[in-house]
Design an enzyme around this catalytic site. Structure first.
Site, PDB file in Angstrom:
ATOM      1  N   ASP A 411       0.765  -1.216   0.075  1.00 43.22           N
ATOM      2  CA  ASP A 411       0.248   0.009  -0.007  1.00 43.22           C
ATOM      3  C   ASP A 411       0.894   1.212   0.083  1.00 43.22           C
ATOM      4  OD1 ASP A 411      -1.835   1.975   0.349  1.00 43.22           O
ATOM      5  OD2 ASP A 411      -2.916   0.851   2.201  1.00 43.22           O
ATOM      6  N   ASP A 491     -10.363   4.273  -1.024  1.00 41.45           N
ATOM      7  CA  ASP A 491     -11.005   3.249  -0.253  1.00 41.45           C
ATOM      8  C   ASP A 491     -12.569   3.182  -0.255  1.00 41.45           C
ATOM      9  OD1 ASP A 491      -8.418   3.190   0.692  1.00 41.45           O
ATOM     10  OD2 ASP A 491      -8.951   3.109   2.898  1.00 41.45           O
TER      11      ASP A 491
HETATM   12  C1  GLA Z   1      -5.330   2.310   2.789  1.00 42.64           C
HETATM   13  C2  GLA Z   1      -5.957   1.266   2.141  1.00 42.64           C
HETATM   14  C3  GLA Z   1      -6.937   0.499   3.063  1.00 42.64           C
HETATM   15  C4  GLA Z   1      -6.242  -0.345   4.275  1.00 42.64           C
HETATM   16  C5  GLA Z   1      -5.739   0.847   5.070  1.00 42.64           C
HETATM   17  C6  GLA Z   1      -4.622   0.562   6.157  1.00 42.64           C
HETATM   18  O1  GLA Z   1      -6.437   3.173   3.286  1.00 42.64           O
HETATM   19  O2  GLA Z   1      -6.548   1.760   1.014  1.00 42.64           O
HETATM   20  O3  GLA Z   1      -7.529  -0.804   2.296  1.00 42.64           O
HETATM   21  O4  GLA Z   1      -5.384  -1.073   3.889  1.00 42.64           O
HETATM   22  O5  GLA Z   1      -4.714   1.984   4.042  1.00 42.64           O
HETATM   23  O6  GLA Z   1      -4.368   1.332   6.906  1.00 42.64           O
END
Ligand code: GLA
Length: 680
Positions: A411, A491
């Protein structure tokens, strides 16, 4: 006849009196305030509808001016009011609430009457003075107050309808309602007692990597599993159905899987591709984030594993158990279970105290026939502030393999800060964080290239899930950095706005989906979700059917985001329909796109390996779609077809595309998911 034609308005000491002449009857006009109505039926992109307060619970304030009365909401928002011809006008002021100072919200307020656009504010921004809205309502039956995201996403769109009121004829209140039905209903039939083999029809493995594949089937237990024609190096455990071993040759093997119980025997062909590519069908499983967020622990993960088995989901092909953020130690959390040394003397990552033995956890998961994943960031810190992999990529890839992990979600998070701190003449330095081409492309690709390479060097297959929210058209280069799937979006949340906007954005990446490469519109927001604050998904039942149907049509990774110990019958019905799952897992690996729209009806078509087509008739509007469909050529269909309703697992019609038609009745925000197979 419009009522307004018969109305004379007389103002009397603050009270409006309207003399309405209906024959000889005279009715008096009244004011009904919007905040007096039931606002709870509104849908909105965040929070709950607020009466006389902003969405954050503060005094309604637009451009420095405060208001006592109004409706505080968040885009995208919609409130439907039944007027039944009893209102003559709607008066209000609208604007973005000052409480989001420092942010860049934009929103447009729109009023619809009986489906027609009556008024719009134009796009409004923070600091714009409240705009007056004065709409004549005539004999309208239904009014809809809508706020759109103004074209820039709905971040911080705290929107206010203030001093909002109706002038009415002979009534003192109005009913509000939500046109999206709330009652849940189960469509998936219960699996029969006879065995039926489920799951993927093709599986990819690299030569020399440990092989693990669970043959899955529904039907009464006990059940015995066989794999006929299994290549040398592989064995099946007849009791559990787990195939393990190792293959050394690059080759395609066709195996016959069998499942037998007291009621009968099922048989299916299974293709093993030993070669370079893995994840030949979209990964299916569970991820901890949408439910536990920063509260994940080895214990909770084990419980999710147990629930996957106990609920029977494991028999439908659900495989991965993925730990998201917060298994690492944290930079500054007050929670002591997250504090400790980030790495040992030689740079190996040290899991936090909630994950005392990663290898034992992986062994436990594998013992059930499932697979296990985890999470990191190419930056020094993850999005949640835990230790990331920056500078330790090789070491981390080695740790994951040593522990026996099968999946990594990687990520972007704090990697942006790494770029910002580079000297100006560095080839990877870019001036903005949008990364949309040119030199920025190298920058966007670099960290994933690094980790992708180290993962490939490990002696086991690790699915590489690239997470950077779709920047720089990741679908065009994700494969070249060894990515197996990549997020195409920010998200997801459990709101219609979030799900709808993600859906509307997927077509551009569709041509890049193929076996081993999947566009990832983020996890499923069904069941009990809540990012540490558990609640039933706010999506209505029809919206959930639409969500799961489209994720299947999109060949998206299917990652359950809910608390596995709180699976209710409705959620299980969404997750155990083998005919729907089969669409997602189709070996051809094509992603559906929207090929035809009729008003708010969007029709998505996915080509399948056997020559048939899965088609989703999706209603994005607020009225039931009720029509006789004839434009089969637009869907690429020509000839005689059997139409099967996949949710009900039932053939519903035979269609001749030249002469025939298909009756469609699609609920508001709902879907009909059909398979069209040529009639033999
Ligand atoms: C980002 C990702 C999420 C999750 C969070 C964890 O927002 O897009 O899917 O993994 O980080 O902190």
């Amino acid at each position: 006849m419009k009522i307004t034609r018969n109305i004379k308005i007389v103002a009397l000491k603050g009270l409006l009196i309207i003399s309405c002449l209906f024959g000889t009857t005279t009715l008096s006009a009244q004011t009904v305030w919007l905040d007096e109505l039931d606002l709870s039926t509104a849908t909105q992109g965040y929070g709950i509808p607020m009466k006389n307060k902003s969405i954050d619970g503060k005094t309604l304030t637009i451009a420095g001016k405060t208001f006592e009365r109004g409706f505080g909401s968040h885009s995208e928002s919609s409130l439907t009011i039944e007027l039944n011809g009893k209102a003559t006008e709607f008066i209000a002021q609208v604007g973005i609430d000052d409480e989001v100072a420092g942010q860049k919200p934009a929103a447009e307020f729109v009023v619809y009457g009986d489906g027609e656009k009556l008024w719009s504010s134009g796009v409004m921004r923070l600091g714009d003075a409240a705009r007056p809205c004065n709409v004549k309502l005539g004999g309208l039956r239904k009014l809809e107050l809508v706020v759109t995201d103004g074209g820039n996403g709905n971040y911080y769109d705290h929107v206010d309808w203030v001093d909002a009121r109706f002038t009415t004829i002979g009534v003192t209140t109005f009913k509000t309602f939500n046109p999206v039905a709330s009652v849940s209903y189960i469509l998936t039939p219960k699996p029969s007692a006879e065995p039926r083999i489920t799951g993927a029809k093709v599986f990819g493995v690299r030569p020399g990597s440990p092989f693990q594949y669970l043959v899955t089937a529904t039907g009464d237990r006990p059940m015995t599993f066989y794999a006929l024609g299994l290549p040398k190096g592989l064995n099946i455990n007849a009791k559990t159905g787990i195939i393990t071993g190792q293959l050394s040759k690059v080759r395609t093997y066709i195996v016959t899987l069998k499942a037998k119980n007291a009621k009968g025997t099922a048989e299916r062909k299974f293709r093993i591709e030993c070669g370079d590519r893995i994840a030949l069908t979209p990964p299916m499983g569970w991820n901890s984030w949408n439910c536990f967020a920063n509260e994940v622990s080895a214990d909770k993960v084990k419980r999710a594993v147990n629930a996957m088995v106990k609920s029977g989901l494991i028999n439908h092909g659900w495989t991965y158990i993925n730990i998201d953020d917060f298994w690492e130690n944290h930079r500054d959390s007050k929670d002591q279970t997250l504090r400790g040394k980030l790495r040992d003397e030689v740079g190996n990552i040290i899991p936090n105290s909630r994950f005392s033995d990663m290898k034992a956890l992986a062994d436990y998961v594998h013992g059930q026939g499932l697979k296990i994943g985890l999470y990191s960031s190419p930056g020094p810190w993850t999005c949640g502030g835990s230790a990331g992999s920056y500078g330790y990529e090789k070491k981390d890839a080695e740790s994951y393999a040593k522990w026996g992990f099968d999946y990594l979600k990687y990520d972007w998070c704090s990697y942006g800060n790494v770029i910002d701190s580079l000297p100006d003449n560095d080839p990877y330095k870019v001036s903005s964080l949008s990364y949309n081409g040119g030199n920025e492309l190298n920058t966007a690709m670099k960290p994933f290239k690094v980790m992708g390479k180290f993962l490939r060097q490990q002696p086991r297959d690790i699915v590489f899930s690239v997470c950077q929210y779709g920047m720089s058209d990741v679908w065009k280069w994700g494969d070249s950095v060894n990515g197996n799937c990549w997020r195409t979006t920010n998200d997801i949340t459990d709101t219609w706005t979030s799900v709808k906007n993600i859906i509307l954005d997927q077509d551009k990446s569709a041509p890049y989906a193929k076996p081993g490469n999947w566009n990832d519109p983020d996890m499923l927001v069904i069941g009990t979700v809540g990012w540490g604050n558990p609640h039933p998904s706010k999506l209505k039942p029809d919206e959930q059917y639409l969500h799961v149907s489209l994720w299947s049509l999109f060949s998206a990774p299917l990652l359950i985001g809910c608390d596995m110990e709180k699976l209710d019958d409705f959620t299980l019905n969404l997750l155990t329909n083998d005919e729907v799952i089969e669409i997602n897992q189709d070996p051809l690996g094509k992603q559906a796109t929207c090929v035809h729209t009729i008003g708010d009806l969007r029709i998505y078509v996915k080509e399948l390996e056997d020559g048939s087509r899965a088609i989703g008739f999706c209603n994005f509007g607020l009225e039931t779609v009720d029509l006789a469909y004839k434009d089969f050529d637009k869907l690429g269909l020509k000839g005689q077809f059997v139409v099967r309703d996949l949710w009900r697992q039932k053939d519903i019609s035979n269609v001749n595309t030249q002469t025939g038609q298909l009756a469609l009745k699609v609920p508001v925000h709902g879907v009909l998911l059909y398979k069209f197979s040529s009639k033999k």
